[in-house]
Motif scaffolding. Structure first.
Motif, PDB file in Angstrom:
ATOM      1  N   ARG A 159      -0.352   6.254 -14.052  1.00 42.17           N
ATOM      2  CA  ARG A 159      -0.103   4.989 -14.744  1.00 42.17           C
ATOM      3  C   ARG A 159       1.007   4.209 -14.050  1.00 42.17           C
ATOM      4  N   LEU A 160       0.894   2.882 -14.059  1.00 41.39           N
ATOM      5  CA  LEU A 160       1.898   2.023 -13.445  1.00 41.39           C
ATOM      6  C   LEU A 160       3.149   1.994 -14.317  1.00 41.39           C
ATOM      7  N   VAL A 161       4.301   2.280 -13.720  1.00 38.30           N
ATOM      8  CA  VAL A 161       5.571   2.338 -14.446  1.00 38.30           C
ATOM      9  C   VAL A 161       6.283   0.999 -14.296  1.00 38.30           C
ATOM     10  N   CYS A 162       6.592   0.370 -15.435  1.00 39.08           N
ATOM     11  CA  CYS A 162       7.135  -0.990 -15.414  1.00 39.08           C
ATOM     12  C   CYS A 162       8.488  -1.081 -14.720  1.00 39.08           C
ATOM     13  N   THR A 163       9.372  -0.121 -14.950  1.00 37.30           N
ATOM     14  CA  THR A 163      10.696  -0.194 -14.321  1.00 37.30           C
ATOM     15  C   THR A 163      10.589  -0.075 -12.803  1.00 37.30           C
ATOM     16  N   GLU A 164       9.670   0.765 -12.329  1.00 38.23           N
ATOM     17  CA  GLU A 164       9.482   0.916 -10.886  1.00 38.23           C
ATOM     18  C   GLU A 164       8.879  -0.347 -10.283  1.00 38.23           C
ATOM     19  N   LEU A 165       7.937  -0.940 -11.000  1.00 42.39           N
ATOM     20  CA  LEU A 165       7.344  -2.197 -10.535  1.00 42.39           C
ATOM     21  C   LEU A 165       8.396  -3.298 -10.467  1.00 42.39           C
ATOM     22  N   PRO A 189     -10.512 -11.994 -15.384  1.00 42.67           N
ATOM     23  CA  PRO A 189     -11.937 -12.042 -15.010  1.00 42.67           C
ATOM     24  C   PRO A 189     -12.558 -10.648 -14.980  1.00 42.67           C
ATOM     25  N   GLY A 190     -13.863 -10.596 -15.242  1.00 41.70           N
ATOM     26  CA  GLY A 190     -14.564  -9.325 -15.226  1.00 41.70           C
ATOM     27  C   GLY A 190     -14.305  -8.474 -16.451  1.00 41.70           C
ATOM     28  N   ARG A 191     -13.892  -9.118 -17.554  1.00 39.86           N
ATOM     29  CA  ARG A 191     -13.591  -8.421 -18.808  1.00 39.86           C
ATOM     30  C   ARG A 191     -12.493  -7.374 -18.637  1.00 39.86           C
ATOM     31  N   VAL A 192     -11.596  -7.621 -17.689  1.00 38.80           N
ATOM     32  CA  VAL A 192     -10.470  -6.718 -17.483  1.00 38.80           C
ATOM     33  C   VAL A 192      -9.310  -7.176 -18.363  1.00 38.80           C
ATOM     34  N   GLU A 193      -8.587  -6.221 -18.895  1.00 38.42           N
ATOM     35  CA  GLU A 193      -7.465  -6.499 -19.798  1.00 38.42           C
ATOM     36  C   GLU A 193      -6.227  -5.784 -19.278  1.00 38.42           C
ATOM     37  N   ALA A 194      -5.100  -6.500 -19.301  1.00 38.79           N
ATOM     38  CA  ALA A 194      -3.816  -5.902 -18.900  1.00 38.79           C
ATOM     39  C   ALA A 194      -2.866  -5.981 -20.088  1.00 38.79           C
ATOM     40  N   ARG A 195      -2.277  -4.856 -20.447  1.00 43.50           N
ATOM     41  CA  ARG A 195      -1.310  -4.830 -21.541  1.00 43.50           C
ATOM     42  C   ARG A 195      -0.197  -3.844 -21.220  1.00 43.50           C
ATOM     43  N   ARG A 196       0.944  -4.114 -21.819  1.00 42.67           N
ATOM     44  CA  ARG A 196       2.083  -3.213 -21.645  1.00 42.67           C
ATOM     45  C   ARG A 196       2.152  -2.278 -22.837  1.00 42.67           C
ATOM     46  N   GLN A 197       2.175  -0.995 -22.541  1.00 43.17           N
ATOM     47  CA  GLN A 197       2.269   0.019 -23.595  1.00 43.17           C
ATOM     48  C   GLN A 197       3.469   0.893 -23.287  1.00 43.17           C
ATOM     49  N   GLY A 198       4.494   0.720 -24.120  1.00 43.21           N
ATOM     50  CA  GLY A 198       5.722   1.451 -23.856  1.00 43.21           C
ATOM     51  C   GLY A 198       6.307   1.029 -22.517  1.00 43.21           C
ATOM     52  N   GLY A 199       6.517   1.988 -21.636  1.00 41.06           N
ATOM     53  CA  GLY A 199       7.076   1.674 -20.328  1.00 41.06           C
ATOM     54  C   GLY A 199       6.048   1.629 -19.230  1.00 41.06           C
ATOM     55  N   THR A 200       4.759   1.582 -19.600  1.00 40.43           N
ATOM     56  CA  THR A 200       3.714   1.554 -18.581  1.00 40.43           C
ATOM     57  C   THR A 200       2.832   0.317 -18.721  1.00 40.43           C
ATOM     58  N   LEU A 201       2.178  -0.034 -17.646  1.00 42.70           N
ATOM     59  CA  LEU A 201       1.246  -1.158 -17.633  1.00 42.70           C
ATOM     60  C   LEU A 201      -0.159  -0.583 -17.571  1.00 42.70           C
ATOM     61  N   VAL A 202      -0.966  -0.924 -18.568  1.00 46.97           N
ATOM     62  CA  VAL A 202      -2.327  -0.416 -18.657  1.00 46.97           C
ATOM     63  C   VAL A 202      -3.297  -1.545 -18.277  1.00 46.97           C
ATOM     64  N   ILE A 203      -4.111  -1.323 -17.250  1.00 45.64           N
ATOM     65  CA  ILE A 203      -5.087  -2.311 -16.797  1.00 45.64           C
ATOM     66  C   ILE A 203      -6.451  -1.638 -16.813  1.00 45.64           C
ATOM     67  N   ALA A 245       0.826  -1.211   0.000  1.00 43.84           N
ATOM     68  CA  ALA A 245       0.000   0.000   0.000  1.00 43.84           C
ATOM     69  C   ALA A 245       0.858   1.258   0.000  1.00 43.84           C
ATOM     70  N   SER A 246       1.945   1.224   0.770  1.00 39.72           N
ATOM     71  CA  SER A 246       2.813   2.408   0.825  1.00 39.72           C
ATOM     72  C   SER A 246       3.666   2.538  -0.434  1.00 39.72           C
ATOM     73  N   ALA A 247       3.948   1.403  -1.112  1.00 41.61           N
ATOM     74  CA  ALA A 247       4.794   1.430  -2.310  1.00 41.61           C
ATOM     75  C   ALA A 247       4.021   1.810  -3.567  1.00 41.61           C
ATOM     76  N   GLU A 248       2.701   1.709  -3.526  1.00 42.56           N
ATOM     77  CA  GLU A 248       1.911   1.904  -4.739  1.00 42.56           C
ATOM     78  C   GLU A 248       2.122   3.276  -5.361  1.00 42.56           C
ATOM     79  N   ALA A 249       2.148   4.312  -4.546  1.00 38.70           N
ATOM     80  CA  ALA A 249       2.295   5.667  -5.092  1.00 38.70           C
ATOM     81  C   ALA A 249       3.619   5.846  -5.805  1.00 38.70           C
ATOM     82  N   SER A 250       4.654   5.146  -5.332  1.00 36.89           N
ATOM     83  CA  SER A 250       5.989   5.324  -5.916  1.00 36.89           C
ATOM     84  C   SER A 250       6.149   4.644  -7.269  1.00 36.89           C
ATOM     85  N   VAL A 251       5.216   3.777  -7.658  1.00 39.32           N
ATOM     86  CA  VAL A 251       5.346   3.077  -8.942  1.00 39.32           C
ATOM     87  C   VAL A 251       4.399   3.639  -9.992  1.00 39.32           C
TER      88      VAL A 251
END
Length: 388
Positions: A315-321, A371-385, A303-309
């Motif tokens: 958007r979620l940053v892949c290198t930080e994750l 599940p729930g018709r959710v899709e996760a894909r990587r676009q450039g350096g970010t993760l889009v969910i 929970a505390s790390a979420e803001a830093s990524v």
């Protein structure tokens, strides 16, 4: 001469929980009164320089309720919950706590309605009040509540397999009753044996540490559900019923090998104890507590790390994750997928692992369907969910 050791044990367990409920209720009441006094004081403060004495009523606490908080016991009529009801009926009046009971008729067996009525009558005979018998149509939208005051209940939908659907319907009925009656807590009769079974079921599914943590002593909205018997074995509860001459009902479903938990209870755990020796149940219960402590710490870290990524746009940053420890990273990903619309109960470890590979094993993969018709894909350096 004091009570039988088994009776003393169940009463002590319930007394501790009731003390917790009373302490929390008192703290909440005092906080509410303090806020109320502060608001009244601000509204009633005379203008500066006015010399008028403040009203004599300022700072006077609001009168306390004549009765303590209401605590309900969920009772099926089995040994565990009957023992729990008897301990609540004995301990609550001594602490000024009102005690009531709820029994849920799942309608899955012939004669279940009359059996629920018998359980309600036994709870009333213990001087619990209010007492309600709630009939649930498992897997359907209709639920009818019967009580001495003829209160009605709203419709609930339940679903899933037989065991899951019955559990969902039961908790929906208990939630509804607690809210209608204004209960501070609902006591559940799960024992140390139930905890051990829950840990083994989680282990067999290959679940993570959160699943291995079993049932929490306190859970639900605002800590509504309390499990006083998690440190007591099933035999203690049954013995307490026997020495108090309390009639109990043994649910035939608990001995039906068609149910996974029943097979584990009557075949799996005895086989483990035969192979490994006594103490397996106690060891599994300790594992649950240790796992819960670790899971809580990892959840807090995530929970505390979420803001830093996340970047400025959220958007979620892949290198930080990628820089996070795997256990923390997967928790961040799971939370993100659920927030995007995936049902938590349908999101399994394998789903999160697939999303994680978009971070740790990126080879230009296509989007991951969740599940729930959710899709996760990587676009450039970010993760889009997001939901499609």
């Amino acid at each position: 001469m004091g009570p039988h050791p088994a009776v003393a044990a169940i009463r002590l367990a319930v007394r501790r929980v009731l003390h917790d409920v009373l302490t929390e209720q008192t703290a909440h009441t005092e906080q509410t009164e303090q806020s109320s006094r502060h608001r009244i004081s601000r509204r009633s403060r005379p203008p500066q320089g006015d010399g008028a004495a403040p009203s004599a009523s300022l700072g006077t606490p609001a009168p306390r309720a004549l009765h303590g908080p209401l605590v309900l016991v969920a009772c099926s009529g089995g040994a565990d919950s009957m023992a729990l009801a008897s301990a609540l009926a004995f301990e609550a009046p001594k602490l000024g706590i009102r005690a009531g009971g709820i029994t849920v008729d799942h309608g899955l067996q012939e004669g279940s309605a009359s059996r629920a009525a018998e359980v309600a009558a036994r709870l009333s005979a213990m001087h619990l009040d209010p007492v309600e018998s709630v009939a649930v149509r498992v897997g359907e939208a209709t639920r009818v509540a019967h009580s001495a005051s003829n209160r009605g209940g709203g419709a609930r939908r339940t679903g899933g397999g037989p065991e899951a659907a019955a559990r969902d319907a039961r908790y929906a009925a208990l939630d509804d009753a607690a809210e209608r009656l204004g209960a501070a807590a609902v006591l559940l009769g799960h024992t140390r044996d139930d905890q051990a079974e829950t840990v083994l079921l989680g282990l067999a599914r290959g679940s993570g540490i959160r699943s291995l943590s079993g049932m929490a002593a306190v859970s639900g909205v605002a800590g509504r559900y309390r499990r006083p018997f998690l440190q007591l074995d099933r035999q203690t509860a049954r013995k307490a019923c026997m020495v108090q001459s309390l009639p109990v009902w043994d649910d035939p479903h608990n001995a039906d090998p068609a149910y996974t938990r029943s097979r584990l209870r009557h075949e799996g755990l005895p086989a483990l104890e035969k192979a490994l020796g006594k103490g397996v149940v106690e060891a599994l219960a300790r594992t649950a507590q240790l796992s819960r402590d670790d899971a809580d710490a990892l959840d807090a870290w995530a929970a505390s790390a979420e803001a830093s990524v996340r970047d400025e746009a959220g958007r979620l940053v892949c290198t930080e994750l990628h820089a996070l420890p795997p256990a923390v990273r997967r928790r961040v990903l799971r939370k993100a997928v659920i927030e995007a619309g995936a049902p938590a109960g349908s999101l399994f470890a394998r789903h999160v692992e697939e999303v994680d590979r978009l971070i740790t094993g990126w080879r230009g993969q296509r989007a991951i369907n969740l599940p729930g018709r959710v899709e996760a894909r990587r676009q450039g350096g970010t993760l889009v969910i997001r939901q499609s």
